[in-house]
Design an enzyme around this catalytic site. Structure first.
Site, PDB file in Angstrom:
ATOM      1  N   SER A  45       1.721  -3.859   7.861  1.00 52.92           N
ATOM      2  CA  SER A  45       0.605  -3.537   6.965  1.00 52.92           C
ATOM      3  C   SER A  45      -0.226  -2.394   7.535  1.00 52.92           C
ATOM      4  O   SER A  45      -0.282  -1.311   6.962  1.00 52.92           O
ATOM      5  CB  SER A  45      -0.262  -4.774   6.737  1.00 52.92           C
ATOM      6  OG  SER A  45      -1.412  -4.453   5.976  1.00 52.92           O
TER       7      SER A  45
ATOM      8  N   HIS B 229       0.815  -1.216   0.000  1.00 52.29           N
ATOM      9  CA  HIS B 229       0.000   0.000   0.000  1.00 52.29           C
ATOM     10  C   HIS B 229       0.848   1.265   0.000  1.00 52.29           C
ATOM     11  O   HIS B 229       0.317   2.366  -0.150  1.00 52.29           O
ATOM     12  CB  HIS B 229      -0.954   0.007   1.210  1.00 52.29           C
ATOM     13  CG  HIS B 229      -0.267   0.205   2.530  1.00 52.29           C
ATOM     14  ND1 HIS B 229       0.052  -0.829   3.371  1.00 52.29           N
ATOM     15  CD2 HIS B 229       0.154   1.331   3.159  1.00 52.29           C
ATOM     16  CE1 HIS B 229       0.646  -0.351   4.452  1.00 52.29           C
ATOM     17  NE2 HIS B 229       0.712   0.957   4.348  1.00 52.29           N
TER      18      HIS B 229
ATOM     19  N   ASP C 217      -0.262  -7.436   0.731  1.00 51.41           N
ATOM     20  CA  ASP C 217       0.266  -6.109   1.061  1.00 51.41           C
ATOM     21  C   ASP C 217       1.792  -6.158   1.053  1.00 51.41           C
ATOM     22  O   ASP C 217       2.444  -6.122   2.086  1.00 51.41           O
ATOM     23  CB  ASP C 217      -0.244  -5.633   2.424  1.00 51.41           C
ATOM     24  CG  ASP C 217      -0.062  -4.133   2.617  1.00 51.41           C
ATOM     25  OD1 ASP C 217       0.500  -3.483   1.714  1.00 51.41           O
ATOM     26  OD2 ASP C 217      -0.475  -3.615   3.668  1.00 51.41           O
TER      27      ASP C 217
ATOM     28  N   GLY D  20       3.780   5.970   8.998  1.00 52.00           N
ATOM     29  CA  GLY D  20       5.193   6.020   8.639  1.00 52.00           C
ATOM     30  C   GLY D  20       5.909   4.724   8.933  1.00 52.00           C
ATOM     31  O   GLY D  20       6.988   4.470   8.407  1.00 52.00           O
TER      32      GLY D  20
ATOM     33  N   SER E  44       4.670   1.817   8.140  1.00 49.19           N
ATOM     34  CA  SER E  44       4.272   0.843   7.115  1.00 49.19           C
ATOM     35  C   SER E  44       5.484   0.289   6.386  1.00 49.19           C
ATOM     36  O   SER E  44       6.393   1.029   5.998  1.00 49.19           O
ATOM     37  CB  SER E  44       3.341   1.496   6.098  1.00 49.19           C
ATOM     38  OG  SER E  44       2.013   1.439   6.533  1.00 49.19           O
TER      39      SER E  44
END
Length: 457
Positions: free
Chosen positions: A332, A204, A234, A315, A317
């Protein structure tokens, strides 16, 4: 007396120059070795390395309902009959007799997936309580909540409904920071296909074609996203601008210039203590609470995730999830923050590696690290042996050697991992040797001239 002092100075200078040549040569050789691409893991660790998972696979989903790590470090297996319980005891694990098999639990999640999608909801099988837990965040309306509750009631009493704080969102905005026009993410793990090196991060974070930088000014381009899966999965691959990850590719950053060596990949076990690193909140820890979780983000549904109690914030992720030096997943999304806590979901790294056709770049089995060592790529991360979850650690410590936003030219030149300092020492030593030879030759020439003029007048 003056000539004797000059001879001593010349000898000391020559000795220092020779020593400099030897030292510079050693520095260049060491830098060349350090610059070699770290080895890539030959295989990912699987559930077969976990005795609890092995028992579940042998007994089958009709007689078992998952496995997890107990507080004492021993594997626990949920079973539906006493004969299966005896088989578990004989294997050295602890059985727990439950009412619902994995077949029943998976049938319940399949019914939930077939219902109309409701953003802000998530569900997973809780092995330890033998039920399916459905959560809804504050964005879910009363009407949607009522419809979900009716669906759950139709499945059975083992589907538990609960409201949760915050909202289920992705964490956009190695854990080193990666920035693009879409926001900020964290680097996960370094991987390779044998020809080029890549950063494995969250899907993502950006679609294929996204360009990533290592600084806010856009002066240090990291690479470009070449493969991405989201929603559904993801995970994504960012190909390095220069094609290679460079020194320290086997290390994930945990803050303050420190890192952890990665030695393999595995699927985690429920109850396992795990660690996450991210560019926003640094190193955090928690426990795995469920596997194969489903989350309905506003952007779409992602399945097959690891559910944990580790906190995360925007941030983080794409940042790495690991334990005892074993790569487990990339961040995720979830709810909450690192002040109040919350639930965070991770994309399993093994599935991403298999789907993308890449291998993890790992440390050699005998790589140095903290006392106690690091598991080799053939060791088990899922079972943790007889280690209690509370005793687990991130893994062997190592310095972070990759380029950073705050690095300066002076720091890079004086870094002993670079060839530059060694070449500078060699050049200085050669200049000193040439200078001493020239001075000696000039002195001999003048002395000869004096002798010649005195002899022949």
């Amino acid at each position: 007396m003056r000539h004797a002092r000059r001879r001593v100075v010349r000898r000391v200078t020559r000795l220092a120059a020779v020593g400099g040549l030897v030292l510079g040569g050693a520095m260049v050789a060491q830098a060349a070795v350090a610059g070699e691409t770290p080895p890539a893991s030959a295989r990912a660790l699987t559930a077969a390395d976990d005795p609890g998972a092995t028992l579940v696979a042998r007994l089958g989903p009709a007689r078992t309902a998952g496995n997890w790590i107990g507080a004492d470090g021993r594997p626990v297996v949920a079973v539906t009959d006493e004969a299966a319980a005896r088989a578990v005891r004989r294997a050295g694990a602890r059985p727990k007799v439950v009412s619902h098999s994995m077949d029943e639990l998976k049938s319940a999640t399949a019914t939930l997936r077939s219902a109309p999608r409701v953003p802000g909801t998530a569900w997973a099988v809780d092995y330890r309580t033998n039920r399916v837990v459905v959560r809804a965040d504050r964005t879910v309306s009363a009407g949607d909540w009522s419809r979900l509750t009716r669906i759950a009631s139709g499945i059975g009493g083992f589907v538990h409904m609960e409201r949760t704080k915050g909202t289920f969102t992705t964490r956009l905005n190695g854990a080193e920071p990666m920035l693009s026009t879409g926001g900020r993410c964290s680097a996960g793990f370094n991987v390779t296909d044998g020809k080029s090196d890549f950063i494995l991060t969250a899907g993502h974070c950006g679609p294929a074609g996204s360009i990533w930088f290592g600084d806010k000014q856009g002066g240090r381009q990291l690479g470009r996203t070449v493969n991405s899966s989201f929603p559904g999965g993801d995970f994504s691959l960012v190909q390095y601008e220069g094609g290679k990850a460079g020194a320290g590719a086997d290390v994930v950053a945990i803050g303050d210039g420190r890192g952890v060596r990665i030695t393999g990949a595995a699927d985690p076990a429920v109850g396992q203590r795990v660690f996450r690193s991210g560019s926003t909140t640094g190193l955090r820890d928690g426990q795995v609470t469920a596997l194969n979780a489903t989350v309905n983000y506003p952007e779409g549904t992602v399945t097959g995730l690891i559910e944990t109690t580790v906190c995360a914030e925007p941030g983080d992720s794409g940042g790495p999830l690991f334990s005892e030096g074993i790569a487990l997943g990339v961040t995720s999304g979830g709810n909450g923050d690192c002040t109040t806590g919350g639930t965070t979901f991770f994309q399993p790294v093994t599935k991403a590696l298999t789907t993308l056709g890449v291998r993890l770049i790992v440390s050699a089995p005998d790589a140095g690290g903290a006392p106690g060592g690091t598991p080799s790529p053939g060791s088990s991360a899922g079972s943790q042996g007889a280690m209690a979850p509370s005793a687990a650690s991130p893994g062997s410590s190592a310095p972070v050697t990759g380029g950073s936003e705050g690095s300066t030219l002076l720091a890079r030149l004086t870094d002993t991992r670079n060839i530059g300092p060694g070449l500078l020492v060699i050049a200085g030593s050669l200049i000193a040797l040439v200078a001493t030879r020239y001075i000696r030759a000039e002195q001999d020439r003048k002395a000869y001239q004096r002798y010649y003029s005195a002899t022949w007048g």
